[in-house]
Motif scaffolding. Structure first.
Motif, short mmCIF file in Angstrom:
data_model
loop_
_atom_site.label_atom_id
_atom_site.label_comp_id
_atom_site.label_asym_id
_atom_site.label_seq_id
_atom_site.Cartn_x
_atom_site.Cartn_y
_atom_site.Cartn_z
N GLY A 1 -22.78 -4.98 -2.37
CA GLY A 1 -23.51 -5.10 -1.11
C GLY A 1 -23.51 -3.82 -0.29
N LEU A 2 -23.25 -2.71 -0.93
CA LEU A 2 -23.26 -1.43 -0.20
C LEU A 2 -23.46 -0.28 -1.17
CD1 LEU A 2 -19.70 -0.15 0.41
CD2 LEU A 2 -20.06 -2.38 -0.62
N GLN A 3 -23.99 0.80 -0.58
CA GLN A 3 -24.06 2.05 -1.35
C GLN A 3 -23.32 3.12 -0.54
OE1 GLN A 3 -28.01 2.92 -3.01
NE2 GLN A 3 -28.35 0.74 -3.25
N CYS A 4 -23.96 3.69 0.49
CA CYS A 4 -23.23 4.69 1.29
C CYS A 4 -22.22 4.02 2.21
CB CYS A 4 -24.21 5.53 2.12
SG CYS A 4 -24.87 4.70 3.58
N GLY A 5 -22.45 2.79 2.57
CA GLY A 5 -21.50 2.05 3.41
C GLY A 5 -21.73 2.18 4.90
N TYR A 6 -22.74 2.97 5.31
CA TYR A 6 -22.91 3.21 6.75
C TYR A 6 -23.29 1.94 7.51
CZ TYR A 6 -23.49 6.04 10.88
OH TYR A 6 -23.33 6.58 12.13
N CYS A 7 -24.12 1.12 6.92
CA CYS A 7 -24.56 -0.10 7.61
C CYS A 7 -23.57 -1.25 7.46
CB CYS A 7 -25.92 -0.55 7.08
SG CYS A 7 -25.84 -1.27 5.40
N THR A 8 -22.60 -1.08 6.56
CA THR A 8 -21.75 -2.20 6.12
C THR A 8 -20.93 -2.85 7.24
OG1 THR A 8 -21.63 -1.04 4.01
CG2 THR A 8 -20.19 -2.94 4.30
N LEU B 1 -30.45 -3.32 9.29
CA LEU B 1 -31.18 -2.56 8.27
C LEU B 1 -30.21 -1.82 7.35
CD1 LEU B 1 -33.95 -1.02 10.54
CD2 LEU B 1 -33.89 -3.26 9.41
N CYS B 2 -30.64 -1.67 6.09
CA CYS B 2 -29.87 -0.87 5.14
C CYS B 2 -30.82 0.17 4.55
CB CYS B 2 -29.31 -1.75 4.02
SG CYS B 2 -28.49 -0.78 2.73
N ARG B 3 -30.55 1.41 4.85
CA ARG B 3 -31.43 2.48 4.39
C ARG B 3 -31.24 2.77 2.90
NH1 ARG B 3 -29.74 2.85 9.26
NH2 ARG B 3 -31.01 3.61 10.99
N CYS B 4 -30.14 2.30 2.34
CA CYS B 4 -29.88 2.55 0.92
C CYS B 4 -30.57 1.54 0.01
CB CYS B 4 -28.39 2.48 0.62
SG CYS B 4 -27.44 3.82 1.32
N GLY B 5 -31.01 0.45 0.55
CA GLY B 5 -31.64 -0.56 -0.30
C GLY B 5 -30.64 -1.49 -0.95
#
Ligand code: FES
Ligand code: FES
Length: 167
Positions: A93-100, A145-149
Motif C-alpha cells: 500500500g505504499l511506494q515512496c511512503g509520503y502519503c502513507t 491522494l497518492c502520487r505514486c499510484g
C-alpha cells in the motif's frame, strides 16, 4: 489548557496563527505527519482529533486545545504496528511512503465512520449500515491522494483489516 498529543500533554503554541501541521512538525518534531499541498487538497497532513480525521494544514493548533490529537507516531511503532500499518506493508500500500501516514490516519477514522453507520455519497441504502465494499472505501478515501499510484494496494490493505474485524 493543554493539548494531548499521542498521550502526552503539551502546551498550545503562543501564536494563535500556527497551524496544527506546523505545530506538530516544527515544534513537537513529529515529522510523520507530512506537508503536501498545505491547502486542504491532498490529505497528506491528516491526523486524528478526538478520533476524527482532520486536515492539520487547515486546522489551527489552538483549535485543538483540550482535545486529543493522534498522529501516525501515536498509532503504532515498528515493533508494535497498528493493524493498518502492518496491512499497508503486506499489501504493497505504499511506494515512496509520503502519503502513507495521512492515508493510515484517514483509514483509522474511516473504518470507525462505517462501523457507526455514517453513509457516503455511494451508499445505496441510507436506512442500513453501509456495507464495506471496494467502492465505499475508494469514495471515503478519495480525499487522500497518492502520487505514486499505490491506490490499489491501499484499498486492498484497508479492506483486509475491515474483513478481519468483521470476521
Ligand atoms: Fe493538508 Fe495537503 S497538506 S491537505
Ligand atoms: Fe508515494 Fe503515496 S506512496 S505518494
Amino acid at each position: 489548557m493543554t493539548i494531548r498529543v499521542n498521550d502526552v500533554e503539551v502546551e498550545p503554541p503562543g501564536d494563535a496563527r500556527v497551524s496544527l501541521l506546523d505545530f506538530l512538525r516544527e515544534e513537537l518534531h513529529l515529522t510523520g505527519t507530512k506537508v503536501g499541498c498545505n491547502q486542504g487538497a491532498c490529505g497528506a497532513c491528516t491526523v486524528l482529533v478526538d478520533g476524527e480525521r482532520v486536515l492539520s494544514c487547515l486546522t489551527l493548533a489552538v483549535q485543538t486545545d483540550g482535545r486529543r490529537v493522534t498522529t501516525i507516531e501515536g498509532l503504532g511503532s515498528s515493533e508494535d504496528p497498528h493493524p493498518l500499518q502492518a496491512a499497508f506493508v503486506e499489501h504493497d500500500g505504499l511506494q515512496c511512503g509520503y502519503c502513507t501516514p495521512g492515508q493510515i490516519c484517514a483509514a483509522v477514522a474511516m473504518l470507525r465512520e462505517i462501523a457507526e453507520g455514517m453513509p457516503s455519497y455511494v451508499t445505496a441504502d441510507l436506512a442500513t449500515t453501509p456495507v464495506m465494499t471496494d467502492e465505499e472505501v475508494r469514495e471515503r478515501m478519495s480525499g487522500n491522494l497518492c502520487r505514486c499510484g499505490a491506490h490499489n494496494g491501499i484499498i486492498d490493505a484497508i479492506l483486509a483489516v475491515a474483513r478481519e474485524r468483521v470476521a
